[in-house]
Design a protein around this motif. Structure first.
Motif, PDB file in Angstrom:
ATOM      1  N   ASN A 286       0.675  -1.106  -0.052  1.00 59.18           N
ATOM      2  CA  ASN A 286      -0.055  -0.043  -0.030  1.00 59.18           C
ATOM      3  C   ASN A 286       0.649   1.195   0.160  1.00 59.18           C
ATOM      4  O   ASN A 286       0.303   2.532  -0.122  1.00 59.18           O
ATOM      5  CB  ASN A 286      -1.146   0.158   1.117  1.00 59.18           C
ATOM      6  N   LEU A 287       2.111   1.027   0.071  1.00 58.27           N
ATOM      7  CA  LEU A 287       2.982   2.162   0.518  1.00 58.27           C
ATOM      8  C   LEU A 287       3.272   2.665  -1.227  1.00 58.27           C
ATOM      9  O   LEU A 287       4.320   2.799  -1.502  1.00 58.27           O
ATOM     10  CB  LEU A 287       4.258   1.815   1.108  1.00 58.27           C
ATOM     11  N   GLU A 288       2.481   3.686  -1.507  1.00 58.24           N
ATOM     12  CA  GLU A 288       2.711   3.983  -3.040  1.00 58.24           C
ATOM     13  C   GLU A 288       3.547   5.208  -3.400  1.00 58.24           C
ATOM     14  O   GLU A 288       4.041   5.114  -4.224  1.00 58.24           O
ATOM     15  CB  GLU A 288       1.182   4.540  -3.548  1.00 58.24           C
ATOM     16  N   SER A 289       3.919   5.750  -2.053  1.00 62.57           N
ATOM     17  CA  SER A 289       4.857   6.725  -2.201  1.00 62.57           C
ATOM     18  C   SER A 289       6.415   6.308  -1.870  1.00 62.57           C
ATOM     19  O   SER A 289       7.075   7.354  -2.111  1.00 62.57           O
ATOM     20  CB  SER A 289       4.668   8.028  -0.970  1.00 62.57           C
ATOM     21  N   LEU A 290       6.455   5.266  -1.605  1.00 64.71           N
ATOM     22  CA  LEU A 290       7.660   4.612  -1.404  1.00 64.71           C
ATOM     23  C   LEU A 290       8.918   4.814  -2.269  1.00 64.71           C
ATOM     24  O   LEU A 290       8.690   4.312  -3.291  1.00 64.71           O
ATOM     25  CB  LEU A 290       7.611   3.100  -0.969  1.00 64.71           C
ATOM     26  N   ASN A 291       9.954   5.463  -1.869  1.00 66.27           N
ATOM     27  CA  ASN A 291      10.993   5.742  -2.800  1.00 66.27           C
ATOM     28  C   ASN A 291      12.248   4.874  -2.325  1.00 66.27           C
ATOM     29  O   ASN A 291      13.007   4.429  -3.495  1.00 66.27           O
ATOM     30  CB  ASN A 291      11.638   7.143  -2.543  1.00 66.27           C
ATOM     31  N   ILE A 292      12.462   4.532  -1.210  1.00 65.51           N
ATOM     32  CA  ILE A 292      13.597   3.782  -0.811  1.00 65.51           C
ATOM     33  C   ILE A 292      13.136   2.459   0.308  1.00 65.51           C
ATOM     34  O   ILE A 292      12.311   3.116   1.323  1.00 65.51           O
ATOM     35  CB  ILE A 292      14.621   4.629  -0.209  1.00 65.51           C
ATOM     36  N   LEU A 293      13.022   1.413  -0.004  1.00 67.29           N
ATOM     37  CA  LEU A 293      12.816   0.272   1.060  1.00 67.29           C
ATOM     38  C   LEU A 293      14.109  -0.428   1.159  1.00 67.29           C
ATOM     39  O   LEU A 293      14.618  -1.239   0.297  1.00 67.29           O
ATOM     40  CB  LEU A 293      11.866  -0.720   0.561  1.00 67.29           C
ATOM     41  N   SER A 294      14.865  -0.310   2.307  1.00 61.69           N
ATOM     42  CA  SER A 294      15.943  -0.831   2.802  1.00 61.69           C
ATOM     43  C   SER A 294      15.945  -1.515   4.037  1.00 61.69           C
ATOM     44  O   SER A 294      15.894  -1.022   5.122  1.00 61.69           O
ATOM     45  CB  SER A 294      17.188   0.218   2.725  1.00 61.69           C
ATOM     46  N   ILE A 295      15.513  -2.990   4.043  1.00 64.59           N
ATOM     47  CA  ILE A 295      15.344  -3.696   5.117  1.00 64.59           C
ATOM     48  C   ILE A 295      16.619  -4.805   5.254  1.00 64.59           C
ATOM     49  O   ILE A 295      16.195  -5.902   5.577  1.00 64.59           O
ATOM     50  CB  ILE A 295      14.134  -4.203   5.281  1.00 64.59           C
ATOM     51  N   GLY A 296      17.725  -4.552   4.546  1.00 63.58           N
ATOM     52  CA  GLY A 296      18.648  -5.582   4.519  1.00 63.58           C
ATOM     53  C   GLY A 296      19.262  -6.078   5.838  1.00 63.58           C
ATOM     54  O   GLY A 296      19.375  -5.086   6.826  1.00 63.58           O
ATOM     55  N   SER A 297      20.103  -7.194   5.964  1.00 59.14           N
ATOM     56  CA  SER A 297      20.670  -7.630   7.329  1.00 59.14           C
ATOM     57  C   SER A 297      19.732  -7.440   8.460  1.00 59.14           C
ATOM     58  O   SER A 297      20.000  -7.048   9.574  1.00 59.14           O
ATOM     59  CB  SER A 297      21.951  -6.830   7.495  1.00 59.14           C
ATOM     60  N   CYS A 298      18.313  -7.936   8.265  1.00 60.51           N
ATOM     61  CA  CYS A 298      17.521  -8.055   9.285  1.00 60.51           C
ATOM     62  C   CYS A 298      17.025  -9.352   9.468  1.00 60.51           C
ATOM     63  O   CYS A 298      17.884 -10.402   9.178  1.00 60.51           O
ATOM     64  CB  CYS A 298      16.233  -7.468   8.998  1.00 60.51           C
ATOM     65  N   ASN A 299      16.032  -9.818  10.202  1.00 62.65           N
ATOM     66  CA  ASN A 299      15.601 -10.963  10.210  1.00 62.65           C
ATOM     67  C   ASN A 299      14.191 -11.707   9.926  1.00 62.65           C
ATOM     68  O   ASN A 299      13.422 -12.460  10.363  1.00 62.65           O
ATOM     69  CB  ASN A 299      15.584 -11.662  11.768  1.00 62.65           C
ATOM     70  N   PHE A 300      13.874 -10.744   8.687  1.00 65.02           N
ATOM     71  CA  PHE A 300      12.597 -11.058   7.893  1.00 65.02           C
ATOM     72  C   PHE A 300      12.730 -12.474   7.209  1.00 65.02           C
ATOM     73  O   PHE A 300      13.779 -12.825   6.706  1.00 65.02           O
ATOM     74  CB  PHE A 300      12.276 -10.010   6.824  1.00 65.02           C
ATOM     75  N   PHE A 301      11.513 -13.043   7.162  1.00 63.91           N
ATOM     76  CA  PHE A 301      11.528 -14.463   6.649  1.00 63.91           C
ATOM     77  C   PHE A 301      10.055 -14.456   5.788  1.00 63.91           C
ATOM     78  O   PHE A 301       9.214 -13.689   5.623  1.00 63.91           O
ATOM     79  CB  PHE A 301      11.659 -15.703   7.536  1.00 63.91           C
ATOM     80  N   GLY A 302      10.087 -15.888   5.256  1.00 61.86           N
ATOM     81  CA  GLY A 302       8.993 -16.107   4.513  1.00 61.86           C
ATOM     82  C   GLY A 302       8.806 -15.695   3.165  1.00 61.86           C
ATOM     83  O   GLY A 302       9.868 -15.218   2.627  1.00 61.86           O
ATOM     84  N   ARG A 303       7.819 -15.891   2.570  1.00 65.60           N
ATOM     85  CA  ARG A 303       7.596 -15.605   0.966  1.00 65.60           C
ATOM     86  C   ARG A 303       7.152 -13.938   0.952  1.00 65.60           C
ATOM     87  O   ARG A 303       6.596 -13.529   1.883  1.00 65.60           O
ATOM     88  CB  ARG A 303       6.192 -16.451   0.222  1.00 65.60           C
ATOM     89  N   ILE A 304       7.398 -13.575  -0.399  1.00 68.21           N
ATOM     90  CA  ILE A 304       7.075 -12.201  -0.898  1.00 68.21           C
ATOM     91  C   ILE A 304       5.663 -12.048  -0.687  1.00 68.21           C
ATOM     92  O   ILE A 304       4.996 -12.974  -1.189  1.00 68.21           O
ATOM     93  CB  ILE A 304       7.568 -11.874  -2.280  1.00 68.21           C
ATOM     94  N   PRO A 305       4.871 -10.968  -0.105  1.00 67.08           N
ATOM     95  CA  PRO A 305       3.534 -11.156  -0.042  1.00 67.08           C
ATOM     96  C   PRO A 305       2.975 -10.834  -1.541  1.00 67.08           C
ATOM     97  O   PRO A 305       3.600 -10.400  -2.296  1.00 67.08           O
ATOM     98  CB  PRO A 305       3.425  -9.733   0.586  1.00 67.08           C
ATOM     99  N   PRO A 306       1.749 -11.510  -1.668  1.00 64.10           N
ATOM    100  CA  PRO A 306       1.136 -11.485  -2.997  1.00 64.10           C
ATOM    101  C   PRO A 306       0.711  -9.846  -3.351  1.00 64.10           C
ATOM    102  O   PRO A 306       0.778  -9.644  -4.571  1.00 64.10           O
ATOM    103  CB  PRO A 306      -0.349 -11.842  -2.642  1.00 64.10           C
ATOM    104  N   SER A 307       0.670  -8.833  -2.421  1.00 59.08           N
ATOM    105  CA  SER A 307       0.832  -7.574  -3.199  1.00 59.08           C
ATOM    106  C   SER A 307       2.166  -7.232  -3.541  1.00 59.08           C
ATOM    107  O   SER A 307       2.075  -5.986  -4.269  1.00 59.08           O
ATOM    108  CB  SER A 307       0.603  -6.765  -1.593  1.00 59.08           C
ATOM    109  N   LEU A 308       3.000  -7.884  -3.545  1.00 55.06           N
ATOM    110  CA  LEU A 308       4.384  -7.296  -4.254  1.00 55.06           C
ATOM    111  C   LEU A 308       4.495  -8.116  -5.603  1.00 55.06           C
ATOM    112  O   LEU A 308       5.597  -8.182  -6.422  1.00 55.06           O
ATOM    113  CB  LEU A 308       5.484  -7.827  -3.378  1.00 55.06           C
ATOM    114  N   GLY A 309       3.434  -8.902  -5.945  1.00 57.72           N
ATOM    115  CA  GLY A 309       3.296  -9.536  -7.430  1.00 57.72           C
ATOM    116  C   GLY A 309       3.568 -10.854  -7.603  1.00 57.72           C
ATOM    117  O   GLY A 309       3.548 -11.591  -8.423  1.00 57.72           O
TER     118      GLY A 309
END
Length: 748
Positions: A286-309
């Protein structure tokens, strides 16, 4: 009649005169009043409180604004002085912008600056205040709405009185790494009007207080590298006006991403190198204004959400304004969609992604950096990749399952600076289009199935500094360079574990300058850097180069490469002949590995000139004669191996040689002396150095530099002692989370 006409004319004249008088009066009333004398004197006293030595100003874009301040001539009105802003109605000084003004010295508590009680905006950023404390008297400027002291070399504790500046809307104390904040909550609890808070690299060592969720007007929050810990308040993500959030490099800061509203104005989300975890929420799309998404070197897991294609079409990409996407060093499992052509940085390195690379990637006309390294990608690379070489600087596909031939990567005018295709299954010959990569600095094709002769034609690349071709099927004689200018910048060469033969190719480096000296003040890292225009702002973009080589017998990951690091590894080939005596002229080496070849003759005495050498491996050859005593002068030598040769005579003693064990000398039936059990018979004292050798060595030590002054002790090694974070690994045994990521400085 005439008199009546004269009467009318006189009336008209009086009207015009009164009109002109009114205009003049109004103009006089609306003109800006002069600066108040007491404020002029206060500014001049402020000027006198700092030494005026322009030579102390190292910033090429800075200039001493206060030099033009004076109480004489047409410039006596302080409202006209450079960096000074006055109220148009009262004449009081309300703004002072002295950023990058070459101010040098401490800001004392009795400075006249604190008498400017009408001041609303104060900017002292990018000066040098000699690591002095920030005076608590700043709180006397109670009308301040904007305060910027960033990057100005302050130290000590931030005064608790700052919380009294209740009208502040913008506070920037960032990039003062010697500053400390006792309580983040105590600072902001009264600053309810804040819209912009930047405290990056200020040492807080405190939890992230829940009170931040109440700052409803906040648009920008920068808390990078502040040693924050505990749970990040989830309410901060839902602040109605928050556009710019950066809390990266706080490794003990925990949290998760909530569900996002479609009305969220968030443009920059920067969480890399924190302890955020969990699955990416579907609503992140939903973040349509997003210019930069930088979440490297964290502990996120799982599959890319359907909203991302989970598809490969550009129309599926949810963030139409995204320029930087960094999902690296997590445990994400599904292939993200190919972004829009406007993407600038696309990094999904070190995840669990798999699949093939779509030809759609060739449509990314603005792409600067593409990093898909250390995943499970497979298939053949699209041959259209050469289409993006005019913008692409970084291509990192290391550690995947790509196969087939390497496509023609570089067209004429290519801007590529780094190509890393190592640890894949590429085969065939090198594409000759690589000769078009005139900006190329690092080429790593190690651990593939390439089958070609040594690519001497790469010697024409004027900026190539690192060439790694190890563990492939390169064959035949390397030969001599056809020109004395071959590989003019090369200082890391790894040809190990191939089928190369002939004489050692040191002729390529005989006339080299980059291997002759090490600048003791050049402990900087190799990286690609550029400036990109994002949303109207100039944003610096950095990408540190990395590599994996064998050092001291172990596979070693270098997340960063020092500019001064010089290494040659020609091991595990079939090179023959003698080690050339002129090798001692290349005295910038830290690593030299010639093991497992067919080398004959003596160990050159000139190796004793390689005073920066840390690792020397000559094992598994057919070398004869004694070990030169001159090698005991290599005081940084940590690893030494001459095992499995035909050496004879006593093992030298002293300094580093007293630290090596049996394995360094095994399988040389003619060697004797400690640490071997075989004693030397009729042992005669080692000959003292001749006068000429003493003079030569003394001259070198004084002309180049004295490494004993630069580094203390024999054991740590020069470069290994400086490169913090090099990881020794058994192939792919560990998650390499300290590698990478771009040290972008403060964004807008």
């Amino acid at each position: 009649m005439a008199s009546f006409f004269c009467y009318l004319m006189s009336i008209r004249l009086l009207f015009l005169l009164s009109l002109l008088h009114a205009i003049a009066t109004n103009c006089s009333a609306s003109s800006q009043p002069l600066c108040h004398d007491d404020e002029s004197y206060a500014l001049l006293q402020f000027k006198e409180s700092f030494p005026r030595n322009v030579n102390d100003c190292n910033d090429p874009f800075a200039y001493p604004k206060i030099e033009s301040w004076k109480m004489e001539g047409v410039d006596k009105d302080c409202c006209l002085w450079d960096g000074v802003e006055c109220d148009k109605n009262t004449g009081h000084v309300i703004g002072l912008d002295l950023s990058s003004s070459c101010l040098y010295g401490s800001l004392s508590s009795n400075n006249s600056l604190f008498s400017l009680v009408y001041l609303q905006r104060l900017n002292l950023a990018s000066n040098y205040f000699s690591f002095s404390r920030i005076p608590s008297e700043l709180s006397q400027l109670s009308r301040l709405t904007y305060l910027n002291l960033s990057n100005s070399s302050f130290s000590g504790q931030i005064p608790s009185q700052f919380s009294e500046l209740s009208k502040l809307t913008s506070l920037d104390l960032s990039y003062n790494s010697m500053l400390h904040l006792v309580s983040l909550k105590g600072l902001v609890q009264n600053l309810t009007s804040l819209t912009d808070l930047r405290l990056s690299y200020v040492q807080t060592s405190s939890p992230m207080p829940e009170i931040f969720s109440n700052l409803s007007g906040l648009t920008t929050l920068h808390l990078i590298g502040c040693r924050l810990h505990g749970d990040f308040p989830v309410g901060v993500f839902k602040l109605p006006k928050l556009e710019n959030l950066r809390v990266s490099e706080n490794q003990d800061l925990m949290g998760y991403l909530p569900e996002f509203y479609s009305s969220s104005p968030l443009r920059i989300l920067w969480l890399q190198r924190t302890n955020f975890s969990g699955e990416l929420p579907t609503s992140i799309g939903n973040l349509e204004s997003l210019n930069i998404l930088s979440i490297g070197s964290c502990n996120f897991f799982g599959r890319i959400p359907p909203s991302l294609g989970f598809g490969q079409h550009l129309v599926n990409f949810p963030w139409p304004q995204l320029h930087i996407l960094d999902l690296s060093f997590n445990k994400i499992q599904a292939l993200p969609p190919i972004p829009l052509p406007s993407i600038f940085v696309y990094s999904v390195a070190n995840n669990l992604l798999e699949g093939e690379i779509s030809p759609w990637i060739c449509n990314l006309s603005s792409l600067y950096s593409l990093d898909l390294s250390n995943n499970k990608f497979r298939g053949i690379l699209p041959h259209c990749l050469c289409n993006v070489s005019n913008t692409l600087s970084i291509l990192n596909l290391r550690g995947n399952g790509f196969h087939g031939t390497i496509p023609q990567l570089c067209a004429k005018g290519s801007r590529v600076k780094m190509i890393d295709l190592s640890q894949n299954q590429f085969e065939g010959v090198l594409p000759r289009s690589l000769s078009n990569c005139e900006m190329l600095e690092i080429l790593n094709l190690g651990s593939n199935r390439l089958n070609d002769v040594f690519p001497s034609w790469l010697g024409t690349l004027p900026k190539l500094r690192v060439l790694i071709l190890r563990h492939n099927g390169f064959y035949d004689v390397v030969g001599s360079p056809t020109t004395m200018f071959a590989f003019p910048k090369l200082h890391i060469l790894d040809l190990s574990d191939n089928k190369l033969t002939g004489k050692l190719p040191f002729e390529y480096f005989r006339n080299r300058k980059s291997m002759e000296k090490v600048d003791a003040n050049s402990f900087t890292y190799m990286q690609a850097s550029t400036i990109v225009l994002l949303a109207g702002y100039n944003v610096p973009e950095y990408y540190p180069y990395s590599m994996t080589i064998i050092n001291k017998g172990k596979e070693t990951i270098y997340p960063k490469i020092l500019e001064v690091f010089v290494a040659i590894d020609l091991s595990s080939n079939t090179f023959n002949g003698k080690i050339p005596e002129f090798i001692g002229d290349l005295n910038g080496f830290q690593l030299l590995n010639l093991s497992n070849n067919n080398l004959i003759g003596h160990i050159p005495i000139s190796l004793g000139n390689l005073t920066t050498l840390e690792s020397l491996d000559l094992s598994q050859n057919k070398l004869l004669g004694q070990i030169p005593w001159q090698l005991t002068q290599l005081t940084f030598l940590e690893s030494f191996n001459v095992s499995h040769n035909q050496l004879t005579g006593p093992i030298p003693h002293g300094k580093q040689f007293d630290t090596f064990d049996n394995s360094s000398f095994d399988e040389n039936s003619g060697l004797c002396g400690s640490p071997l059990s075989k004693k030397c018979e009729d042992l005669e004292p080692s000959p003292l150095p001749t006068e000429s050798i003493e003079e030569e060595q003394d001259s070198w030590f004084h002309i180049e530099f004295d490494w004993k002054i630069i580094m203390m002790g024999y054991g740590s090694g020069l470069v290994i002692g400086v490169v913090v974070g090099n990881i020794v690994t058994e192939k792919f045994g560990r998650t390499r989370k300290r590698q990478h990521k771009r040290g972008r400085h403060q964004l807008y």
